[in-house]
Design a protein around this motif. Structure first.
Motif, mmCIF file in Angstrom:
data_model
loop_
_atom_site.group_PDB
_atom_site.id
_atom_site.type_symbol
_atom_site.label_atom_id
_atom_site.label_comp_id
_atom_site.label_asym_id
_atom_site.label_seq_id
_atom_site.Cartn_x
_atom_site.Cartn_y
_atom_site.Cartn_z
ATOM 1 N N UNK A 77 59.253 41.999 2.133
ATOM 2 C CA UNK A 77 59.000 42.794 3.257
ATOM 3 C C UNK A 77 60.410 42.742 4.133
ATOM 4 N N UNK A 78 61.014 41.645 3.953
ATOM 5 C CA UNK A 78 62.506 41.740 4.536
ATOM 6 C C UNK A 78 63.142 42.700 4.142
ATOM 7 N N UNK A 79 63.377 42.984 2.764
ATOM 8 C CA UNK A 79 64.195 44.028 2.126
ATOM 9 C C UNK A 79 63.569 45.509 2.607
ATOM 10 N N UNK A 80 62.318 45.436 2.603
ATOM 11 C CA UNK A 80 61.833 46.847 3.437
ATOM 12 C C UNK A 80 62.362 46.957 4.808
ATOM 13 N N UNK A 131 66.438 34.796 17.186
ATOM 14 C CA UNK A 131 66.657 33.220 16.861
ATOM 15 C C UNK A 131 68.183 32.759 17.067
ATOM 16 N N UNK A 132 69.046 33.734 17.276
ATOM 17 C CA UNK A 132 70.470 33.488 17.588
ATOM 18 C C UNK A 132 71.285 33.217 16.045
ATOM 19 N N UNK A 133 70.350 33.455 14.986
ATOM 20 C CA UNK A 133 71.001 33.434 13.766
ATOM 21 C C UNK A 133 71.340 34.840 13.144
ATOM 22 N N UNK A 134 72.558 35.130 12.760
ATOM 23 C CA UNK A 134 72.721 36.349 12.189
ATOM 24 C C UNK A 134 72.620 36.504 10.577
ATOM 25 N N UNK A 135 71.792 37.140 10.132
ATOM 26 C CA UNK A 135 71.288 37.472 8.798
ATOM 27 C C UNK A 135 72.057 38.652 8.302
#
Length: 229
Positions: A77-80, A131-135
């Motif tokens: 789902x994240x990849x989509x 969340x303040x986190x950079x993916x």
């Protein structure tokens, strides 16, 4: 001698044709169509529910495909979701080029924000659940934003825009105002008395916002040594 009869529409024995396997380019074309259907369905589901509440089963059902195909083409789902972001950035690069007038860029942005195929509301969901986190996806988006800051700074050096404005602030203002119809449809209905998907309202708002941006002062011309005011 008896005559052999065959059911209507069926080839006689020994003359039946075998179904031709699709050629590689045909399989590739079918795969691209399937991926496009999945992406379109995912934009609708993510726009309605956000990333966390969206279910892969809902996306597969809306696209009319087996759920396993989502894993096959996009891994997860994240990849989509990341692919949707890449598709948006590709659209933006093609439709809103760097050399386009800043006010015109804003107008294009307004139109894109309400296009259900592009998912303008996803930007709002991302902000609400930040969340303040950079993916990886965030890093790609940030790189594009920094590129836009540099482009606007070059326009300031060329005298198109007053260099007293912070280009990063201008871009955030433009993005926020440009996405207002998608992010605040309830407020827009109250203000304009019509639905935000109305083409007339979209064009009216785009023109109004472009006029506001166009009214920003240009950089003051450099003073000539020895000149008098």
């Amino acid at each position: 001698m008896a005559t052999q009869h065959t059911p209507q529409g069926q080839e006689p024995a020994g003359r039946q044709r075998t179904r031709r396997s699709p050629a590689p380019h045909e399989r590739q074309r079918d795969a691209e169509r399937t991926k496009a259907r999945i992406l379109d369905a995912a934009v609708e589901v993510f726009s309605a529910k956000g990333f966390d509440r969206a279910r892969v089963t809902d996306i597969a059902e809306r696209a009319g495909v087996n759920q396993q195909l989502i894993s096959y083409y996009f891994n997860s789902k994240r990849g989509l979701y990341r692919e949707i972001g890449r598709r948006w950035r590709a659209y933006e690069a093609e439709t809103i080029p760097d050399d386009l007038d800043f006010a015109e860029q804003i107008k294009h942005g307004v139109r894109a924000s309400v296009d259900p195929r592009l998912g303008g509301r996803l930007l709002a969901w991302d902000g609400l659940y930040d969340t303040g986190e950079d993916d990886e996806e965030t890093q790609e988006r940030n790189a594009q934003l920094q590129h836009e800051v540099q482009v606007l700074r070059e326009r300031q050096r060329a005298g198109e825009i007053d260099d007293r404005f912070d280009p990063a602030a201008l871009i955030l203002i433009g993005l926020s105002a440009g996405n207002a119809l998608a992010v605040y449809p309830h407020l827009a209905r109250g203000l304009f008395g019509t639905d935000t998907v109305s083409p007339e309202l979209v064009e009216h708002y785009a023109e109004q916002l472009a006029q506001v941006i166009s009214s920003l002062p240009a950089a003051a011309p450099p003073s000539v040594p020895g000149s008098h005011k």
